[in-house]
Motif scaffolding. Structure first.
Motif, PDB file in Angstrom:
ATOM      1  N   UNK A   1      10.585   0.613 -20.064  1.00 23.17           N
ATOM      2  CA  UNK A   1       9.589   1.187 -19.175  1.00 23.17           C
ATOM      3  C   UNK A   1      10.257   1.960 -18.035  1.00 23.17           C
ATOM      4  N   UNK A   2      11.329   1.332 -17.502  1.00 20.46           N
ATOM      5  CA  UNK A   2      12.037   2.015 -16.410  1.00 20.46           C
ATOM      6  C   UNK A   2      12.625   3.326 -16.913  1.00 20.46           C
TER       7      UNK A   2
ATOM      8  N   UNK B   1       3.250   2.772 -11.651  1.00 22.42           N
ATOM      9  CA  UNK B   1       3.497   2.573 -13.080  1.00 22.42           C
ATOM     10  C   UNK B   1       4.384   1.363 -13.299  1.00 22.42           C
ATOM     11  N   UNK B   2       5.376   1.215 -12.426  1.00 24.61           N
ATOM     12  CA  UNK B   2       6.323   0.129 -12.587  1.00 24.61           C
ATOM     13  C   UNK B   2       5.629  -1.217 -12.388  1.00 24.61           C
TER      14      UNK B   2
ATOM     15  N   UNK C   1       0.832  -1.195   0.000  1.00 24.58           N
ATOM     16  CA  UNK C   1       0.000   0.000   0.000  1.00 24.58           C
ATOM     17  C   UNK C   1       0.871   1.250   0.000  1.00 24.58           C
ATOM     18  N   UNK C   2       1.938   1.193   0.817  1.00 22.34           N
ATOM     19  CA  UNK C   2       2.791   2.376   0.863  1.00 22.34           C
ATOM     20  C   UNK C   2       3.523   2.552  -0.453  1.00 22.34           C
ATOM     21  N   UNK C   3       3.939   1.413  -1.053  1.00 21.48           N
ATOM     22  CA  UNK C   3       4.682   1.553  -2.296  1.00 21.48           C
ATOM     23  C   UNK C   3       3.754   2.062  -3.406  1.00 21.48           C
ATOM     24  N   UNK C   4       2.471   1.759  -3.283  1.00 26.48           N
ATOM     25  CA  UNK C   4       1.558   2.207  -4.329  1.00 26.48           C
ATOM     26  C   UNK C   4       1.242   3.699  -4.211  1.00 26.48           C
ATOM     27  N   UNK C   5       1.639   4.317  -3.107  1.00 26.53           N
ATOM     28  CA  UNK C   5       1.445   5.753  -3.036  1.00 26.53           C
ATOM     29  C   UNK C   5       2.447   6.459  -3.931  1.00 26.53           C
ATOM     30  N   UNK C   6       3.432   5.699  -4.405  1.00 25.82           N
ATOM     31  CA  UNK C   6       4.377   6.298  -5.336  1.00 25.82           C
ATOM     32  C   UNK C   6       3.900   6.056  -6.765  1.00 25.82           C
ATOM     33  N   UNK C   7       3.862   7.128  -7.532  1.00 27.36           N
ATOM     34  CA  UNK C   7       3.442   7.007  -8.933  1.00 27.36           C
ATOM     35  C   UNK C   7       4.387   6.082  -9.675  1.00 27.36           C
ATOM     36  N   UNK C   8       5.643   6.206  -9.342  1.00 30.37           N
ATOM     37  CA  UNK C   8       6.666   5.398  -9.985  1.00 30.37           C
ATOM     38  C   UNK C   8       6.391   3.922  -9.737  1.00 30.37           C
ATOM     39  N   UNK C   9       6.105   3.579  -8.448  1.00 33.09           N
ATOM     40  CA  UNK C   9       5.840   2.185  -8.119  1.00 33.09           C
ATOM     41  C   UNK C   9       4.577   1.706  -8.819  1.00 33.09           C
TER      42      UNK C   9
END
Lengths: 223, 499
Positions: free
Chosen positions: B229-230, B12-13, B2-10
């Motif tokens: 993608x990265x 999208x990745x 959940x915390x990692x999904x608060x990052x747009x980067x995470x």
């Protein structure tokens, strides 16, 4: 000593003028910047007290216009503006001193006397000429160490002469320093005042230079 | 997660990785049946060409033209597992590779479905043994069948029109380990069944041979896509990072607004942010100007009051004048605090220290002209600080004014750079302060009348302003005898200098 007071707040201007007159100064009041700028450019004053927040033309630009015209009169800025930036701006515009409102009247008077003295080229607070001594800080005269009692007109004329001692001071200059605004005295009234002064400090101290004016001297040749 | 999904980067990745894997797996799954079909067609083609070669050898009477019997394509290679059998009224003929397909050798079930019955019963009883190297034709092993086919060919010349006497019937099928095709040719003496087959492993091997490079290139494609993608994320998110840095710079006062030149998608955000900054700045300026107007509005009547009170007899014991001084002190105090409490406008310019201090010293020299104090300045010309100019004037003005008030003869101002800080030292040769008095002089918010006479509220205001600008103010003892005030402010490179 005639002072130009540029202050738009009438009660304050009147109060200051009255307080200064108590201290023998002659005071002209200008209620707005334009009038102040005009008076400072055209009349001769010993010093000006200048408010910064003025109608029609603000104080700093009045000051700058005087300096651009090479008017040498010492200027004391009197303002409610408190900050150092404003003070620095005032001095950069050509002010000689700065007082913030409210102020003590004694402080204003002391600073004005000091300004006038320094503008006349005197560094110490006491100016002596023979047996006569002027305390530029307190504004009092002593003759042979004793306080000299003078009327306002006598004080204005004598202070004008002692600030430029040993130098011939033009009649017009003396009159301008002695009379407020349009009250303008004439040569006769000046002669009367000089006569009274001579009786108090001795005839020989004030020389009459025909066609020009007077010289306060300790007894040397005119320069 | 959940915390990692608060990052747009995470976000999208992770979604990119999932979709790439899904796409690659789907591609692999689609490719396999296609490839199967392809392999089967290829096997079919080989089988059919062998069958048609054999079919051409069938004479109308069901016998075989021995000269025309030959193996083609993969059937030529012995040991490859391809085999054929012709069963007709004249007997059974088979390729020499058939033995290899014998279940007893390969271990699998019989390649020839019983129902098809292309092999005569006696074939099942043929002797064991591989397709020995003894000759093209396994006569030794299956002399009877060979012979019968040849005999049939020799003995029974074709009669009747070929076309009419032959009817084709083709079929194909699987058993567990073998794939075969069968063609039945009708002859005047009965049906001739031609069967050609390939073992299952052939098909598997062909499929694997096709699949391996395909899967390899798919994996390479997948990895390539992930890398792209990265890279795309780095590139795509860079403006966001730049925007963040830009905002931080605004907060740090290095710039006043966020740069307008932004990618199209960020432009509205940046426009809003800048509008917000402008609004804040305007509101701050307005609030400051209100406070300052209030203060100045009070000061003129207060000044009048003070002048009137100075008239003889109005205030004999000076108590009213002290009240005015108190009011004035309160106004000044709160005016200064209003300034110090609200962070200055963003975008503090790099402030050139020397001219600023020289101006202040010039002003103070005039204000305190009567005191005859001499000022000594030692300030490097390349010193800049990150500070609002007015706040800088208030801090240093108050400190210098203080020094001037207490100095006997000398005020010494020096400045230097100490790492990221500009350190301004103001010394006087006056009486100085005891440590206790110095500490008390800096206490903000303490009551005005408790503070030592003369030091006023200038020092606490200077301290508050210094802290507001991430600086510090300390008081100590000057080497020349009096008070030493040390003001540290963040230094700034002077390239963007404006004095």
């Amino acid at each position: 000593m005639r002072i130009l007071l540029v202050e738009d707040d009438a009660p304050l201007a009147e109060s200051i003028a009255q307080a200064l007159r108590e201290e023998q100064f002659a005071v002209d009041i200008a209620a707005d910047g334009e009038t102040g700028a005009h008076l400072g450019s055209t009349e001769t004053y010993a010093a000006a007290v200048l408010d910064l927040g003025l109608p029609k033309q603000d104080g700093l630009s009045v000051l700058r216009s005087w300096r651009e015209q090479n008017r040498p009169l010492p200027v004391l800025i009197l303002t409610a503006r408190y900050g150092w930036t404003e003070k620095v701006e005032g001095f950069k515009a050509g002010a000689d001193d700065y007082l913030t409102k409210p102020f003590r009247v004694e402080e204003l008077v002391m600073r004005l006397r000091a300004l006038v003295r320094r503008a006349a080229g005197h560094h110490g607070p006491k100016i002596a000429c023979g047996r006569l001594t002027y305390d530029a800080q307190l504004g009092g005269f002593e003759f042979d160490g004793m306080p000299l009692k003078l009327t306002s007109f006598e004080w204005r004329v004598l202070s004008c002469l002692i600030l430029r001692k040993e130098v011939v001071v033009e009649r017009m200059d003396i009159l301008e320093q002695a009379y407020e605004g349009d009250a303008g005295g004439d040569s006769n009234s000046l002669e009367v005042i000089v006569g009274r002064l001579r009786r108090k400090i001795g005839h020989e101290m004030i020389e009459t230079v025909r066609g020009r004016g007077y010289r306060l001297t300790a007894g040397g040749e005119p320069s | 997660m959940i915390t990692s999904l608060t990052s747009i980067r995470a976000r999208l990745l992770i979604s990119g990785v999932l979709f790439t894997i899904l796409a690659v797996v789907l591609a692999a799954l689609t490719i396999q049946p296609t490839l199967d079909q392809f392999v089967r067609r290829s096997v079919d083609a080989s089988l059919e060409s062998q069958i048609s070669v054999l079919a051409r050898a069938v004479k109308p009477d069901g016998t075989l033209d021995q000269d025309r019997i030959q193996s083609v394509g993969p059937f030529v290679r012995r040991g490859a597992g391809w085999a054929w059998v012709v069963k007709g009224p004249a007997g059974t003929l088979r390729s020499q590779t058939v033995a290899m397909m014998d279940p007893r050798q390969s271990g699998g079930p019989s390649p020839w479905p019983k129902a098809e019955g292309p092999r005569p019963d006696r074939d099942r009883d043929r002797p064991q043994g591989g397709p020995g190297p003894q000759g093209e034709r396994p006569q030794g092993e299956r002399p009877q069948g060979e012979r019968s086919a040849r005999d049939a060919h020799l003995e029974k010349p074709p009669t009747g029109p070929l076309k009419e006497s032959r009817r084709w019937r083709s079929r194909s099928g699987w058993n567990e380990s073998f794939y075969f095709r069968t063609l039945t040719v009708n002859s005047s003496r009965g049906p001739v069944v031609i069967t050609a087959g390939a073992p299952r492993y052939i098909r598997d091997r062909m499929r694997d041979e096709g699949l391996r490079p395909l899967l390899l290139s798919l994996s390479v494609l997948g990895v390539g896509l992930l890398a792209a993608m990265i890279g795309q994320l780095e590139l795509g998110l860079r403006p966001l990072r730049k925007l963040g840095a830009s905002l931080a710079a605004v907060r740090a006062g290095e710039q006043r607004r966020i740069e307008d030149r932004q990618p199209k998608e960020l432009e509205p955000v940046v426009a809003e942010l800048n509008a917000l900054l402008d609004h804040n700045e305007a509101a701050l300026a307005k609030a400051r100007s209100h406070v300052s107007n209030l203060a100045h509005g009070l000061k003129t009547p207060l000044a009048t009051l003070a002048v009137r009170l100075a008239e003889p007899g109005r205030d004999p014991d000076g108590s009213l004048a002290s009240l005015i001084a108190q009011i004035d002190g309160a106004i000044g105090h709160h005016l200064g605090r209003a300034r110090a409490a609200s962070p200055g406008a963003p975008g503090r310019p790099a402030l050139h220290v020397r001219p600023r201090l020289e101006d202040l010293v010039a002003a103070l020299s005039r204000i305190h002209a009567a005191a005859g104090v001499r000022a000594e300045l030692d300030i490097p010309d390349d010193l800049f600080v990150a500070c609002d100019p007015q706040d800088f004037d208030e801090m240093t003005g108050n400190l210098l004014d203080n020094a001037w008030k207490f100095a006997e003869r000398t005020v010494r101002v020096s400045a230097s750079r100490d790492g990221g800080r500009a350190v301004l030292v103001i010394d006087d040769d006056g009486p100085g302060l005891t440590d206790e008095a110095a500490a008390a002089a800096l206490v903000p918010g303490s009551r005005l009348d408790e503070r030592g006479a003369g030091h006023g509220f200038g020092l606490p205001i200077a301290l508050e302003l210094a802290e507001l600008h991430d600086g510090a103010l300390t008081l100590g003892r000057a080497p020349i005898g009096g008070l030493r005030a040390t003001l540290a402010l963040p230094a700034r490179a002077g390239e963007t200098a404006e004095s």
